[in-house]
Design an enzyme around this catalytic site. Structure first.
Site, PDB file in Angstrom:
ATOM      1  N   TYR A  26       0.972  -1.257  -0.134  1.00 15.02           N
ATOM      2  CA  TYR A  26       0.090  -0.066  -0.096  1.00 15.02           C
ATOM      3  C   TYR A  26       0.782   1.283  -0.222  1.00 15.02           C
ATOM      4  O   TYR A  26       0.706   2.106  -0.838  1.00 15.02           O
ATOM      5  CB  TYR A  26      -1.011  -0.026   1.326  1.00 15.02           C
ATOM      6  CG  TYR A  26      -1.770   1.096   1.188  1.00 15.02           C
ATOM      7  CD1 TYR A  26      -2.911   1.395   0.486  1.00 15.02           C
ATOM      8  CD2 TYR A  26      -1.493   2.043   2.477  1.00 15.02           C
ATOM      9  CE1 TYR A  26      -3.701   2.635   0.728  1.00 15.02           C
ATOM     10  CE2 TYR A  26      -2.388   3.304   2.792  1.00 15.02           C
ATOM     11  CZ  TYR A  26      -3.263   3.439   1.806  1.00 15.02           C
ATOM     12  OH  TYR A  26      -4.218   4.670   1.993  1.00 15.02           O
ATOM     13  N   GLU A  48     -11.606   5.440   4.914  1.00 14.46           N
ATOM     14  CA  GLU A  48     -10.873   6.285   6.231  1.00 14.46           C
ATOM     15  C   GLU A  48     -11.814   6.276   7.073  1.00 14.46           C
ATOM     16  O   GLU A  48     -11.573   6.549   8.270  1.00 14.46           O
ATOM     17  CB  GLU A  48     -10.357   7.644   5.608  1.00 14.46           C
ATOM     18  CG  GLU A  48      -9.514   7.557   4.544  1.00 14.46           C
ATOM     19  CD  GLU A  48      -8.031   7.156   5.098  1.00 14.46           C
ATOM     20  OE1 GLU A  48      -8.059   6.831   6.460  1.00 14.46           O
ATOM     21  OE2 GLU A  48      -7.158   7.003   4.375  1.00 14.46           O
ATOM     22  N   TRP A  56      -5.427   0.501  10.122  1.00 11.06           N
ATOM     23  CA  TRP A  56      -5.561   0.441   8.792  1.00 11.06           C
ATOM     24  C   TRP A  56      -5.300  -0.818   8.048  1.00 11.06           C
ATOM     25  O   TRP A  56      -6.084  -1.221   7.134  1.00 11.06           O
ATOM     26  CB  TRP A  56      -4.621   1.468   8.054  1.00 11.06           C
ATOM     27  CG  TRP A  56      -4.942   1.658   6.804  1.00 11.06           C
ATOM     28  CD1 TRP A  56      -3.806   1.171   5.697  1.00 11.06           C
ATOM     29  CD2 TRP A  56      -5.938   2.350   5.891  1.00 11.06           C
ATOM     30  NE1 TRP A  56      -4.501   1.685   4.584  1.00 11.06           N
ATOM     31  CE2 TRP A  56      -5.645   2.336   4.618  1.00 11.06           C
ATOM     32  CE3 TRP A  56      -7.162   2.589   6.325  1.00 11.06           C
ATOM     33  CZ2 TRP A  56      -6.703   2.616   3.793  1.00 11.06           C
ATOM     34  CZ3 TRP A  56      -8.225   3.279   5.308  1.00 11.06           C
ATOM     35  CH2 TRP A  56      -7.909   3.058   4.034  1.00 11.06           C
TER      36      TRP A  56
END
Length: 206
Positions: A26, A48, A56
């Site tokens: 990522y 988000e 995350w």
């Protein structure tokens, strides 16, 4: 100062991505690179929001499930979701089964449609809030900035949900609105180059 580590390829990267290969992929391929496509941008806003209070990594591990559940984040489709759809999603073990966040995603899809009528695209709206930074200086470790606070305030005024200042700063980082890679990170120069070449969208009322 942003901490770095030396990966197996002997190249420096931001230390936060050292924990897992998913983080590193990522970091190397998405984080900090400019996004202009409205569907990708809507996905980032939604994810988000879902990440709030979680790691995350949890979101990355479930991202394909989120895409399947929310019509690949096509906001025109998500805006048509009904209460029955929301109930179905609350029972979907492949995503974060948080009723408030699920309802917020459906709500935000409707708000996105309104925003496009006013600004021409989501990208044109969001990129108005791009912070002005000197990318030759080591980025600070921030949770918010003046622009993310202003963006959050305006979005809330427009009826968006789960768009707090910290969440909006994370969005700015993710969509390349800021380059928060450490100066010696291999992705800093790539992000800087892409941002220099990036054509900022302009507001076009439709």
């Amino acid at each position: 100062m942003i901490e770095t580590f030396t990966a197996a390829d002997n190249k420096a990267r931001c230390k936060w991505c050292a924990a897992t290969q998913q983080y590193m992929d990522y970091h190397d391929n998405e984080w900090g690179y400019p996004v202009v496509d409205d569907q990708r941008l809507f996905e980032k806003v939604c994810l988000e929001g879902f990440q709030s209070g979680l790691s995350w990594l949890t979101i990355l591990n479930k991202r394909e499930n989120f895409r399947a559940a929310f019509a690949n984040f096509d906001f025109n489709q998500v805006a048509q979701f009904t209460e029955q759809d929301a109930e179905r999603l609350v029972l979907d073990a492949g995503i974060i089964r948080h009723r408030g966040k699920i309802n917020a995603t459906i709500n935000n899809a409707k708000r996105a449609q309104q925003m496009i009528k006013e600004f021409g695209s989501l990208a044109a709206y969001f990129w108005q809030y791009e912070p002005k930074r000197d990318e030759s200086i080591e980025p600070e470790v921030l949770a918010t900035c003046d622009e993310s606070i202003a963006l959050s305030k305006d979005l809330k005024k427009r009826g968006w949900k789960f768009v707090g200042p910290t969440t909006m700063y994370a969005l700015m980082q993710a969509m390349g609105m800021v380059n928060d890679h450490a100066l010696n990170c291999i992705s800093h120069a790539k992000s800087k180059k892409l941002r220099e070449e990036f054509k900022r969208p302009i507001v076009v009322t439709i």
